[in-house]
Structures are given as C-alpha cells and as structure tokens.
Write a protein that holds these residues in place. Sequence first.
Motif, short mmCIF file in Angstrom:
data_model
loop_
_atom_site.label_atom_id
_atom_site.label_comp_id
_atom_site.label_asym_id
_atom_site.label_seq_id
_atom_site.Cartn_x
_atom_site.Cartn_y
_atom_site.Cartn_z
N UNK A 126 0.85 -1.19 0.00
CA UNK A 126 0.00 0.00 0.00
C UNK A 126 0.89 1.24 0.00
N UNK A 127 0.56 2.20 -0.84
CA UNK A 127 1.48 3.28 -1.17
C UNK A 127 1.68 4.36 -0.11
N UNK A 182 -1.36 6.42 5.27
CA UNK A 182 -2.81 6.57 5.44
C UNK A 182 -3.56 5.35 4.89
N UNK A 183 -3.13 4.85 3.73
CA UNK A 183 -3.78 3.65 3.17
C UNK A 183 -3.50 2.42 4.02
N UNK A 184 -2.32 2.32 4.58
CA UNK A 184 -2.01 1.19 5.46
C UNK A 184 -2.88 1.24 6.71
N UNK A 185 -2.99 2.43 7.29
CA UNK A 185 -3.83 2.58 8.48
C UNK A 185 -5.29 2.27 8.15
N UNK A 220 6.59 -1.60 -1.52
CA UNK A 220 7.05 -2.68 -2.38
C UNK A 220 5.99 -2.82 -3.46
N UNK A 221 6.27 -2.34 -4.67
CA UNK A 221 5.25 -2.37 -5.73
C UNK A 221 4.80 -3.79 -6.02
#
Length: 131
Positions: free
Chosen positions: A45-46, A49-52, A93-94
Amino acid sequence: CDMSGALCHIAAEKGDEVLVADIIHLPFRAETFDAMVCIAVLHHLSTSARRERAISECMRTVKTGGTGLFYAWALEQEGNKSGHRFADQDVLVPFHMTDNEKKEKSEKTQRKPEKKEKATDVKNSSTVQAQ
C-alpha cells in the motif's frame, strides 16, 4: 480475499472458498469474524494513510474481543528469497501483475456488465483480537 484474481483462482481450484476484494473496502459486515490474518499486504500500500485504513478496515470485520494478525516484511529479514533489499523501514514494495493478470483485468473492463451474481458467504475464517 485477495486482489489477485489469478491467486484466488488457484485457491478455488484447491477447494478453498475465496473472493477477489480490495482490503480498503472489504465486502463483509462489521464484527463478522472471530479472527483475521493479513500476510504480506501492508507493504504494497502506497501511503501510511492507506495502510492505516487497511488495518482499520480489517479490524472492522472482527468481533469485539477477536484477534487480528498482520505480517509484513522486515528490514532485518535474513535469507530473503524475494531478493528485495530495503534501504529503510517504511518502503513501498510495488505489486507487479503478471501478463496473464493484466490480460484478465483488461478483458474484464472491456466486457459488458453481466447479470449480478448472488453473493456467497465466506466460510472457514480465522479469529482476530478486536477492542
């Protein structure tokens, strides 16, 4: 659940009940599962905020008192089979789709909308710790 239709297809062929879904918008009601496991996803996840949001969304589906287990790659990982060398603790990690996954995704977006299929319940879910 997985974003990869190809991986879901492999799991389904082995008899597992699976579905393609986005970790940011899981297709489950709140407090559905006793537990959940998220393996090797967060580092794809880039943004923080997206990870959270992903962690919050996963835990939304866990019953109060359930457990959530999140695995992520570690900078200090020995014997790394992936070949990735990380310069820092927090790195994107893309995720790279295979040519078949790209073709499948392209074909799906070019198809006309089909009649909606009846949703099925997901069985054999794991347990997670919610507060």
